[in-house]
Design an enzyme around this catalytic site. Sequence first.
Site, mmCIF file in Angstrom:
data_model
loop_
_atom_site.group_PDB
_atom_site.id
_atom_site.type_symbol
_atom_site.label_atom_id
_atom_site.label_comp_id
_atom_site.label_asym_id
_atom_site.label_seq_id
_atom_site.Cartn_x
_atom_site.Cartn_y
_atom_site.Cartn_z
ATOM 1 N N HIS A 9 0.970 -1.223 0.149
ATOM 2 C CA HIS A 9 0.062 -0.024 0.334
ATOM 3 C C HIS A 9 0.993 1.041 0.039
ATOM 4 O O HIS A 9 1.889 1.331 0.913
ATOM 5 C CB HIS A 9 -0.848 0.158 1.245
ATOM 6 C CG HIS A 9 -2.082 0.774 1.305
ATOM 7 N ND1 HIS A 9 -2.711 1.420 0.293
ATOM 8 C CD2 HIS A 9 -2.779 1.064 2.150
ATOM 9 C CE1 HIS A 9 -3.814 1.878 0.385
ATOM 10 N NE2 HIS A 9 -3.841 1.991 1.639
ATOM 11 N N GLU B 89 -12.181 1.949 -1.433
ATOM 12 C CA GLU B 89 -12.853 1.091 -0.606
ATOM 13 C C GLU B 89 -13.801 1.906 0.394
ATOM 14 O O GLU B 89 -14.663 1.581 0.833
ATOM 15 C CB GLU B 89 -11.586 0.574 0.180
ATOM 16 C CG GLU B 89 -10.839 1.526 1.236
ATOM 17 C CD GLU B 89 -9.460 1.213 1.579
ATOM 18 O OE1 GLU B 89 -9.063 0.222 1.213
ATOM 19 O OE2 GLU B 89 -8.841 2.116 2.455
ATOM 20 N N GLU C 138 -30.529 -10.648 -3.953
ATOM 21 C CA GLU C 138 -30.576 -10.448 -5.261
ATOM 22 C C GLU C 138 -29.411 -10.184 -5.857
ATOM 23 O O GLU C 138 -28.544 -10.622 -6.982
ATOM 24 C CB GLU C 138 -31.901 -9.817 -5.930
ATOM 25 C CG GLU C 138 -31.891 -10.200 -7.322
ATOM 26 C CD GLU C 138 -33.502 -9.610 -7.983
ATOM 27 O OE1 GLU C 138 -34.397 -9.392 -7.214
ATOM 28 O OE2 GLU C 138 -33.577 -9.421 -9.195
HETATM 29 N N1 LIG Z 1 -6.161 -6.327 4.244
HETATM 30 C C1 LIG Z 1 -6.035 -6.527 2.894
HETATM 31 O O1 LIG Z 1 -6.711 -7.635 2.375
HETATM 32 C C2 LIG Z 1 -5.214 -5.721 2.134
HETATM 33 C C3 LIG Z 1 -5.276 -5.626 0.832
HETATM 34 C C4 LIG Z 1 -4.250 -5.054 -0.091
HETATM 35 C C5 LIG Z 1 -3.337 -4.313 0.607
HETATM 36 N N2 LIG Z 1 -3.297 -4.359 2.123
HETATM 37 C C6 LIG Z 1 -2.180 -3.685 2.917
HETATM 38 O O2 LIG Z 1 -1.211 -4.492 3.504
HETATM 39 C C7 LIG Z 1 -0.661 -4.303 4.444
HETATM 40 C C8 LIG Z 1 -1.140 -5.060 5.862
HETATM 41 O O3 LIG Z 1 -2.526 -5.086 5.991
HETATM 42 P P1 LIG Z 1 -3.185 -6.085 6.733
HETATM 43 O O4 LIG Z 1 -5.015 -5.720 6.420
HETATM 44 O O5 LIG Z 1 -2.875 -7.486 6.349
HETATM 45 O O6 LIG Z 1 -3.022 -5.701 8.162
HETATM 46 P P2 LIG Z 1 -3.669 -6.437 9.436
HETATM 47 O O7 LIG Z 1 -4.361 -7.465 9.073
HETATM 48 O O8 LIG Z 1 -4.273 -5.341 10.169
HETATM 49 O O9 LIG Z 1 -2.321 -6.795 10.279
HETATM 50 C C9 LIG Z 1 -1.967 -6.522 11.427
HETATM 51 C C10 LIG Z 1 -0.683 -7.048 11.706
HETATM 52 O O10 LIG Z 1 0.114 -5.918 12.190
HETATM 53 C C11 LIG Z 1 0.582 -6.317 13.427
HETATM 54 N N3 LIG Z 1 0.475 -5.079 14.348
HETATM 55 C C12 LIG Z 1 -0.456 -3.988 14.094
HETATM 56 N N4 LIG Z 1 -0.035 -3.157 14.951
HETATM 57 C C13 LIG Z 1 1.118 -3.602 15.541
HETATM 58 C C14 LIG Z 1 1.973 -2.906 16.523
HETATM 59 N N5 LIG Z 1 1.780 -1.807 17.325
HETATM 60 N N6 LIG Z 1 2.929 -3.747 16.822
HETATM 61 C C15 LIG Z 1 3.139 -4.941 16.401
HETATM 62 N N7 LIG Z 1 2.444 -5.644 15.340
HETATM 63 C C16 LIG Z 1 1.359 -4.878 15.219
HETATM 64 C C17 LIG Z 1 -0.567 -7.460 13.960
HETATM 65 O O11 LIG Z 1 -0.259 -8.064 14.954
HETATM 66 P P3 LIG Z 1 -1.230 -8.502 15.790
HETATM 67 O O12 LIG Z 1 -2.361 -9.534 15.189
HETATM 68 O O13 LIG Z 1 -0.558 -9.256 17.037
HETATM 69 O O14 LIG Z 1 -2.220 -7.539 16.533
HETATM 70 C C18 LIG Z 1 -0.631 -8.238 12.535
HETATM 71 O O15 LIG Z 1 0.380 -9.092 12.323
HETATM 72 C C19 LIG Z 1 -1.389 -2.788 4.719
HETATM 73 O O16 LIG Z 1 -0.321 -1.962 4.323
HETATM 74 C C20 LIG Z 1 -2.543 -2.919 3.976
HETATM 75 O O17 LIG Z 1 -3.043 -1.556 3.579
HETATM 76 C C21 LIG Z 1 -4.079 -5.105 2.962
#
Ligand SMILES: NC(=O)c1ccc[n+]([C@@H]2O[C@H](COP(=O)([O-])OP(=O)(O)OC[C@H]3O[C@@H](n4cnc5c(N)ncnc54)[C@H](OP(=O)(O)O)[C@@H]3O)[C@@H](O)[C@H]2O)c1
Length: 350
Positions: free
Chosen positions: A124, A212, A248
């Site tokens: 991202h 989004e 639907e």
């Molecule tokens: N979601 C999607 O499908 C998607 C699609 C395209 C691009 N992206 C991009 O990919 C990237 C990752 O997104 P995501 O949705 O996969 O993220 P996410 O599910 O919110 O993942 C969060 C991850 O970050 C860790 N984390 C969050 N805050 C933390 C902190 N303060 N200290 C240590 N670890 C922390 C979490 O650990 P815990 O679980 O232990 O909290 C978890 O491993 C982002 O840049 C997002 O914009 C995401």
Amino acid sequence: MAKIDFGGVVEEVITSEEFSLQKARDVLADETVTVLGYGVQGPGQALNMRDNGIQVIVGQRDNSPSYDRAVADGFVPGQTLLPIEEAARRGTVIQYLLSDAGQVALWPKVKECLDPGDALYFSHGFGIVYREQTGIIPPDNVDVILAAPKGSGRTVRTNFLDGSGINSSFAVHQDYTGRARERTLALGIAIGSGYLFPTTFENEVHSDLTGERGVLMGCLAGVMEAQYNLLRKHGHSPSEAFNETVEELTQSLIRLVAENGMDWMFGNCSTTAQRGALDWAPRFRDAVVPVFDELYRKVTSGEETQRVLDANSAPDYRTKLNAELETIHNSEMWRAGAAVRSLRPENRNK
Ligand SMILES: NC(=O)c1ccc[n+]([C@@H]2O[C@H](COP(=O)([O-])OP(=O)(O)OC[C@H]3O[C@@H](n4cnc5c(N)ncnc54)[C@H](OP(=O)(O)O)[C@@H]3O)[C@@H](O)[C@H]2O)c1
């Protein structure tokens, strides 16, 4: 690169025919790819790369369900599953897949773990484009690259497993090694992209945030609720209002649109539906133009990202979010939806 005509505009895309998996393996042969964060994107990308024969390690804080999931997925504590900083130090490619707010919080530590020539990879453009808000300013002696799957991390994995792929955009923000582009394409193919199309960090984040908030979720949720409420106000039952608004759409029409496009859909519905839809589509389009204009302005100005960072880094973020989600979950519309879904034959026979 293949040149593809997208409705009269010729664009270049890269498929696994132009950049094969074997080439990706060769490019990444001497690299250790560290996936930081095992949330939604982390598992999809890490598992696909591992299955594709790339050397992958995961950095994830322990005492977390995400850590347990990484163990369950076969990453070995102390070997291929490490604390975030240790994993960042060991990798030559650092995939920064913490949540966007998590990336900001951990940046001062992760920055210290980068070696000259490493590649810092994002899915991202958020952290880099809004660097005045995020503070994420990489050193000059690393590559800064992006491959952004256009779908959920779960789809990244399920599409890979069923033999298809997901489209991803790619970009190079900083090329220190002279290998930034080939590294990006190799990673894009290795994470399971069906094809890759070029973008910039700016265009990726502006279009993604707009999408989004707009048609993909915000606008969709808003117009569904407006139509449901309208039908209820005029005395229609919840089941009728929900069926005509959501069921639907998801069970029939959107699948046909996915297969054939809206242009085909207009030509393949009843003539009654066709006349009405053709007449009303421009009315809805024009009604939302001012809202979309405001949305894009707030995305590019940084107001949207500032709101995300403020909301998601507040100490009571989880509690407030859960309360908001609970209200939607308990609304009549979505409770009616649960009842409608339970009546689908495949659910009734369970
Ligand atoms: N979601 C999607 O499908 C998607 C699609 C395209 C691009 N992206 C991009 O990919 C990237 C990752 O997104 P995501 O949705 O996969 O993220 P996410 O599910 O919110 O993942 C969060 C991850 O970050 C860790 N984390 C969050 N805050 C933390 C902190 N303060 N200290 C240590 N670890 C922390 C979490 O650990 P815990 O679980 O232990 O909290 C978890 O491993 C982002 O840049 C997002 O914009 C995401």
